[in-house]
Design a protein around this motif. Structure first.
Motif, mmCIF file in Angstrom:
data_model
loop_
_atom_site.group_PDB
_atom_site.id
_atom_site.type_symbol
_atom_site.label_atom_id
_atom_site.label_comp_id
_atom_site.label_asym_id
_atom_site.label_seq_id
_atom_site.Cartn_x
_atom_site.Cartn_y
_atom_site.Cartn_z
ATOM 1 N N UNK A 93 37.816 49.029 36.164
ATOM 2 C CA UNK A 93 38.527 47.807 35.790
ATOM 3 C C UNK A 93 38.774 46.600 36.906
ATOM 4 N N UNK A 94 38.959 45.332 36.732
ATOM 5 C CA UNK A 94 39.166 44.365 37.750
ATOM 6 C C UNK A 94 40.152 44.720 38.611
ATOM 7 N N UNK A 95 41.048 45.203 38.387
ATOM 8 C CA UNK A 95 42.591 45.357 39.063
ATOM 9 C C UNK A 95 41.932 46.592 40.202
ATOM 10 N N UNK A 96 41.340 47.488 39.605
ATOM 11 C CA UNK A 96 40.823 48.690 40.530
ATOM 12 C C UNK A 96 39.857 48.284 41.356
ATOM 13 N N UNK A 97 39.122 47.271 41.025
ATOM 14 C CA UNK A 97 37.906 46.544 42.130
ATOM 15 C C UNK A 97 38.651 45.910 43.215
ATOM 16 N N UNK A 98 39.643 45.263 42.908
ATOM 17 C CA UNK A 98 40.390 44.437 43.998
ATOM 18 C C UNK A 98 41.178 45.504 44.799
ATOM 19 N N UNK A 99 41.577 46.621 44.173
ATOM 20 C CA UNK A 99 42.210 47.612 45.308
ATOM 21 C C UNK A 99 41.269 48.103 46.113
#
Length: 468
Positions: A387-393
């Motif tokens: 997910x996009x949030x996980x990629x940012x993290x």
């Protein structure tokens, strides 16, 4: 410290006006084990210079962050006694210019929700605290930074090296009940936000800082915040997770077994029926269901290789009225784990069916066991990969940890992340520092890990929410 607002049943004016998008308190119950991944793209990447300023800002304030964490640990925020710790956090949030909201949990409202845990105590004075940052113009992704203030009982203090409330630092570890689970994470949320602003940057997305109660017993604190209308594009919860991200976790049910006996004088014990002995027998029979569920771990994604993922923990037992009487009753409190994808209702039905099948003990004495829900009635979840949030993290973690890859793992424990995944269709990133002996003696959290996690959260705030 800013004086807290009085409890209310509706969001405060400042919180309601600052938290755009939080007015809708409707919920939609999703399939148990529902998994999500954010479709929203990160608000924007950081320059190397911005990133370094944020990292340096965390270092510059880390001694103050540690001291504040120690102060928070010194507040024994056991269940139903969280008020003084919430006062401290309320003041810290208000002092940062956040729009404040503080309210008492509503047991009637919660009881109507399928994800609520059974309530066995009074909720009078049991309050959540939320501080909201709202940019002048909301252009970035929104974020909830969640954490629980309640801690588990400390047990006999004589078994601790020092008092569980001393909050001492030794050899790079901060000791005390709740130090790892999860006051270090709660404080890291605030100081990560500080670092972004100290770097001369302002987030362009709305941020809610949630300090909730009841995580250790029902999950009703985070559920209450959800019902109050707080929502976002992603949630980050810095539980003590060994510098890793939780990929999946189990659901949990709390129940109490009661077995009745037949009291007699011990001189003629054989004519009575010992309820405590019978309760041991019933628990032994219930272990057969535990074994059956563990035998099915290969059917549940991410749990295939986990060692004994399903645990039926006997956490409390009491029974009898007199040392010289055959006990007439016994009650046993049990915590039961269940796989994602298994509904709490289905698990409860299997448990009660198993208990109903135990009609007599090994000596042929009849047994009748009743089961009562006493807390958690929660289902597990899976955080889908990529997910996009996980990629940012992942990017933020790599920058904070010297290029190291963000690892994920599966935990056979309860997490409030299930509230956001199952009832708000929101990715929940449960990710936090290294700790030891949580729920045990000499609980402690590694301070260098806390420093790195704070850096990672700060970079994640900046990238996910965007900055100007």
């Amino acid at each position: 410290m800013t004086t807290p607002t009085s409890p209310s049943t509706t969001p405060s004016t400042t919180a309601a006006s600052a938290a755009a998008g939080t007015e809708d308190t409707s919920t939609s119950t999703l399939t148990a084990g529902h998994s999500v991944s954010a479709a929203t793209a990160p608000a924007g990447s950081l320059t190397d210079e911005q990133r370094q300023r944020i990292l340096d800002a965390v270092d510059a304030s880390f001694d103050r962050q540690t001291a504040f964490t120690q102060e928070l640990v010194r507040h024994p925020s056991l269940r139903a006694n969280e008020s003084s710790a919430q006062d401290l956090l309320y003041g810290a949030m208000a002092g940062r210019g956040l729009a404040m909201d503080r309210w008492q949990l509503d047991p009637v409202e919660l009881a109507a929700h399928p994800g609520a845990g059974a309530i066995e105590i009074s909720y009078d004075g049991l309050e959540n605290v939320v501080g909201t940052f709202a940019p002048q113009e909301e252009r970035g992704n929104s974020l909830i930074l969640n954490g629980h203030i309640d801690v588990v009982p400390e047990g006999p203090e004589s078994q601790w090296t020092r008092s569980p409330w001393d909050a001492t630092v030794r050899d790079g570890w901060l000791y005390g009940r709740g130090s790892g689970d999860m006051k270090a994470g709660l404080v890291a949320n605030l100081y990560a936000f500080d670092a972004v602003r100290a770097a001369g940057l302002t987030p362009t997305g709305r941020i809610h800082f949630e300090s909730v109660v009841e995580e250790e017993c029902t999950g009703n604190g985070s559920l209450s915040a959800h019902l109050r209308g707080y929502s976002a594009d992603a949630v980050l919860i810095p539980e003590p997770e060994e510098d890793m991200l939780v990929r999946a976790n189990t659901g949990v049910i709390w129940l109490r077994l009661r077995v009745d006996g037949k009291p007699t004088h011990p001189r003629e014990m054989q004519t009575g029926f010992n309820a405590i002995d019978a309760a041991y027998f019933v628990v032994g029979e219930l272990r057969k269901l535990e074994a059956a569920w563990n035998a099915k771990q290969g059917e549940h994604r991410y749990f295939e290789e986990l060692d004994h993922p399903i645990n039926f923990n006997v956490g409390k037992i009491q029974g009898g009225d007199w040392g010289s009487s055959v006990p007439a009753w016994c009650e046993v409190d049990v915590r039961v784990a269940l796989y994602p994808g298994i509904t709490a209702d289905l698990a409860w039905a299997e448990i009660t069916d198993a208990l109903a099948s135990v009609t007599a003990d090994g000596n042929g004495n009849p047994i009748v066991t009743t089961a009562t829900k006493t807390g958690f009635y929660a289902e597990g979840y899976v955080l889908e990969e990529g997910g996009a949030a996980e990629q940012a993290l992942e990017r933020s973690h790599s920058a904070a940890f010297g290029g190291a890859k963000l690892e994920s793992f599966v935990t056979p424990g309860y997490l409030d992340g299930r509230v956001f995944v199952q009832y708000a269709d929101t990715p929940a990133l449960v990710y936090g520092p290294i700790s030891e002996a949580i729920h045990g003696y000499d609980e402690r959290v590694n301070l260098e890990s806390v420093r790195r996690i704070t850096k990672s959260i700060a970079l994640f705030i900046a990238e996910w929410c965007g900055v100007e």
